[in-house]
Write an enzyme that holds these catalytic residues in place. Sequence first.
Site, PDB file in Angstrom:
ATOM      1  N   SER A 130       0.872  -1.175   0.000  1.00 55.88           N
ATOM      2  CA  SER A 130       0.000   0.000   0.000  1.00 55.88           C
ATOM      3  C   SER A 130       0.906   1.222   0.000  1.00 55.88           C
ATOM      4  O   SER A 130       1.837   1.331  -0.802  1.00 55.88           O
ATOM      5  CB  SER A 130      -0.922  -0.068   1.225  1.00 55.88           C
ATOM      6  OG  SER A 130      -1.664   1.104   1.386  1.00 55.88           O
ATOM      7  N   TYR A 133      -4.611   8.374  -6.447  1.00 56.78           N
ATOM      8  CA  TYR A 133      -3.610   7.414  -5.953  1.00 56.78           C
ATOM      9  C   TYR A 133      -4.001   6.976  -4.535  1.00 56.78           C
ATOM     10  O   TYR A 133      -4.020   5.780  -4.229  1.00 56.78           O
ATOM     11  CB  TYR A 133      -2.220   8.047  -5.969  1.00 56.78           C
ATOM     12  CG  TYR A 133      -1.121   7.138  -5.453  1.00 56.78           C
ATOM     13  CD1 TYR A 133      -0.646   6.086  -6.233  1.00 56.78           C
ATOM     14  CD2 TYR A 133      -0.571   7.316  -4.185  1.00 56.78           C
ATOM     15  CE1 TYR A 133       0.365   5.247  -5.763  1.00 56.78           C
ATOM     16  CE2 TYR A 133       0.427   6.485  -3.709  1.00 56.78           C
ATOM     17  CZ  TYR A 133       0.894   5.451  -4.505  1.00 56.78           C
ATOM     18  OH  TYR A 133       1.883   4.618  -4.034  1.00 56.78           O
ATOM     19  N   LYS A 148      -5.069   3.189  -3.019  1.00 56.89           N
ATOM     20  CA  LYS A 148      -4.404   2.512  -1.894  1.00 56.89           C
ATOM     21  C   LYS A 148      -5.371   2.327  -0.715  1.00 56.89           C
ATOM     22  O   LYS A 148      -5.292   1.327  -0.002  1.00 56.89           O
ATOM     23  CB  LYS A 148      -3.149   3.285  -1.472  1.00 56.89           C
ATOM     24  CG  LYS A 148      -2.053   3.339  -2.553  1.00 56.89           C
ATOM     25  CD  LYS A 148      -1.486   1.970  -2.899  1.00 56.89           C
ATOM     26  CE  LYS A 148      -0.276   2.055  -3.824  1.00 56.89           C
ATOM     27  NZ  LYS A 148       0.267   0.721  -4.185  1.00 56.89           N
TER      28      LYS A 148
HETATM   29  N1  LIG Z   1       8.524   4.552  -4.141  1.00 53.14           N
HETATM   30  C1  LIG Z   1       7.693   5.027  -3.253  1.00 53.14           C
HETATM   31  O1  LIG Z   1       7.947   6.088  -2.649  1.00 53.14           O
HETATM   32  C2  LIG Z   1       6.456   4.279  -2.891  1.00 53.14           C
HETATM   33  C3  LIG Z   1       5.838   4.574  -1.677  1.00 53.14           C
HETATM   34  C4  LIG Z   1       4.710   3.872  -1.309  1.00 53.14           C
HETATM   35  C5  LIG Z   1       4.217   2.881  -2.121  1.00 53.14           C
HETATM   36  N2  LIG Z   1       4.823   2.616  -3.310  1.00 53.14           N
HETATM   37  C6  LIG Z   1       4.258   1.532  -4.122  1.00 53.14           C
HETATM   38  O2  LIG Z   1       5.261   0.572  -4.371  1.00 53.14           O
HETATM   39  C7  LIG Z   1       4.933  -0.170  -5.545  1.00 53.14           C
HETATM   40  C8  LIG Z   1       6.161  -0.285  -6.431  1.00 53.14           C
HETATM   41  O3  LIG Z   1       6.541   1.016  -6.865  1.00 53.14           O
HETATM   42  P1  LIG Z   1       8.039   1.496  -7.008  1.00 53.14           P
HETATM   43  O4  LIG Z   1       8.216   2.659  -6.120  1.00 53.14           O
HETATM   44  O5  LIG Z   1       8.973   0.351  -6.891  1.00 53.14           O
HETATM   45  O6  LIG Z   1       8.032   2.094  -8.503  1.00 53.14           O
HETATM   46  P2  LIG Z   1       8.456   1.458  -9.928  1.00 53.14           P
HETATM   47  O7  LIG Z   1       9.922   1.198  -9.943  1.00 53.14           O
HETATM   48  O8  LIG Z   1       7.875   2.377 -10.937  1.00 53.14           O
HETATM   49  O9  LIG Z   1       7.737   0.047  -9.940  1.00 53.14           O
HETATM   50  C9  LIG Z   1       6.420  -0.145 -10.341  1.00 53.14           C
HETATM   51  C10 LIG Z   1       6.319  -1.534 -10.891  1.00 53.14           C
HETATM   52  O10 LIG Z   1       4.936  -1.809 -11.182  1.00 53.14           O
HETATM   53  C11 LIG Z   1       4.905  -2.397 -12.476  1.00 53.14           C
HETATM   54  N3  LIG Z   1       3.609  -2.300 -13.134  1.00 53.14           N
HETATM   55  C12 LIG Z   1       2.895  -1.213 -13.456  1.00 53.14           C
HETATM   56  N4  LIG Z   1       1.760  -1.581 -14.097  1.00 53.14           N
HETATM   57  C13 LIG Z   1       1.783  -2.939 -14.163  1.00 53.14           C
HETATM   58  C14 LIG Z   1       0.914  -3.912 -14.700  1.00 53.14           C
HETATM   59  N5  LIG Z   1      -0.232  -3.590 -15.327  1.00 53.14           N
HETATM   60  N6  LIG Z   1       1.244  -5.231 -14.576  1.00 53.14           N
HETATM   61  C15 LIG Z   1       2.391  -5.594 -13.970  1.00 53.14           C
HETATM   62  N7  LIG Z   1       3.273  -4.719 -13.458  1.00 53.14           N
HETATM   63  C16 LIG Z   1       2.960  -3.398 -13.563  1.00 53.14           C
HETATM   64  C17 LIG Z   1       6.002  -1.676 -13.259  1.00 53.14           C
HETATM   65  O11 LIG Z   1       6.308  -2.459 -14.393  1.00 53.14           O
HETATM   66  P3  LIG Z   1       6.732  -1.904 -15.853  1.00 53.14           P
HETATM   67  O12 LIG Z   1       8.234  -1.929 -15.838  1.00 53.14           O
HETATM   68  O13 LIG Z   1       6.165  -2.894 -16.801  1.00 53.14           O
HETATM   69  O14 LIG Z   1       6.136  -0.535 -16.008  1.00 53.14           O
HETATM   70  C18 LIG Z   1       7.100  -1.683 -12.206  1.00 53.14           C
HETATM   71  O15 LIG Z   1       7.759  -2.920 -12.163  1.00 53.14           O
HETATM   72  C19 LIG Z   1       3.746   0.560  -6.191  1.00 53.14           C
HETATM   73  O16 LIG Z   1       2.556  -0.113  -5.864  1.00 53.14           O
HETATM   74  C20 LIG Z   1       3.780   1.925  -5.522  1.00 53.14           C
HETATM   75  O17 LIG Z   1       2.494   2.516  -5.466  1.00 53.14           O
HETATM   76  C21 LIG Z   1       5.937   3.284  -3.717  1.00 53.14           C
END
Ligand SMILES: NC(=O)c1ccc[n+]([C@@H]2O[C@H](COP(=O)([O-])OP(=O)(O)OC[C@H]3O[C@@H](n4cnc5c(N)ncnc54)[C@H](OP(=O)(O)O)[C@@H]3O)[C@@H](O)[C@H]2O)c1
Length: 298
Positions: A144, A158, A162
């Site tokens: 989340s 967003y 979540k």
């Molecule tokens: N970074 C933060 O500050 C933060 C904080 C809280 C929560 N989050 C959550 O953490 C999770 C991962 O994000 P991240 O920060 O690691 O960013 P990220 O590097 O952009 O990773 C997002 C991942 O989700 C994949 N994705 C998007 N749409 C998809 C789909 N339809 N099917 C399968 N995979 C898909 C992307 O794949 P592609 O390469 O194919 O696009 C990528 O591997 C997300 O849910 C985000 O909301 C992040």
Amino acid sequence: MNSKQVVLITGSSTGFGRLFGETLARKGHTVFATMRDPGGRNAKNASEIRTLAEKESLPIHVLEMDVTDDASVGRAVDAAIAKAGRIDVVINNAGYYLSGLEEAVTTEQAQRLMDTNFLGSVRVNRAALPHMRRQRSGVLIHISSGAGRVVLPSAGFYCASKFALEALAEAYTYELAGQGIESVILQPGQYETPVFGNTVTAADQGRTDTYGPAKEFPAKVNGALSSTAGNAQEVAEAVLRIVETPMGEKQLRYFVGPQDFGVDEINALSKRVQTSVLEAFGLAADTKFRKGKAAGTV
Ligand SMILES: NC(=O)c1ccc[n+]([C@@H]2O[C@H](COP(=O)([O-])OP(=O)(O)OC[C@H]3O[C@@H](n4cnc5c(N)ncnc54)[C@H](OP(=O)(O)O)[C@@H]3O)[C@@H](O)[C@H]2O)c1
């Protein structure tokens, strides 16, 4: 459950998902690192993961999965079961950030976001749960966000995605506890990953332009998030601790973040309120975790 577990992760091409896979595999857990298009757009990411796995003899297998596509989800879960015989842990991680004033987000943009950030987990859990229920054990981890508990202007959709995920994951906890399956929510604060570069922007610029000072909210929020972002490995270590916590001893929610605005306080209050709700509805006993009990049928 064996101490070495079989873990399926969504969105493993970059960011948290990639780090989770590497961190868990280095501890001996078998990882199915799923991603969209590993033979095309994500070929470089898939090949880097495979190269690392070979170099360090890590049990990581790359599989294709688009969480917005039922058939794709089904194929990946079937492939993991065919290879490992079971799935102990699912990490619902795939997701992206949508930034902009809510009125400027089109219905189509909102639907696409929910299809990934919320319905993605619905699809993956529905595909994995029959296997976990047969095993009478399993863990669903939902990535989340702090934004699954607090609301930032220009991040309303967003946050909504979540908040929806949190409700689903919590309901799963109560419904699956009697069958020895845990549902857990991890709420990361802001961390340095490609998430900021992958942000989708509200499409209706015409409406944004009419908002006066409020039209600066997205830039202010995004600037504050990226300038205070922590080291993403902290989140991978939190996932490792959750995966290695014995069955029945996990918390429903874990917050991890470089700044704490009181998410833990909301979680603690919510836990107390939910306990009263379950008691009031006569559901307290039936929603308690029971190890491998033969309640329910597959
Ligand atoms: N970074 C933060 O500050 C933060 C904080 C809280 C929560 N989050 C959550 O953490 C999770 C991962 O994000 P991240 O920060 O690691 O960013 P990220 O590097 O952009 O990773 C997002 C991942 O989700 C994949 N994705 C998007 N749409 C998809 C789909 N339809 N099917 C399968 N995979 C898909 C992307 O794949 P592609 O390469 O194919 O696009 C990528 O591997 C997300 O849910 C985000 O909301 C992040």
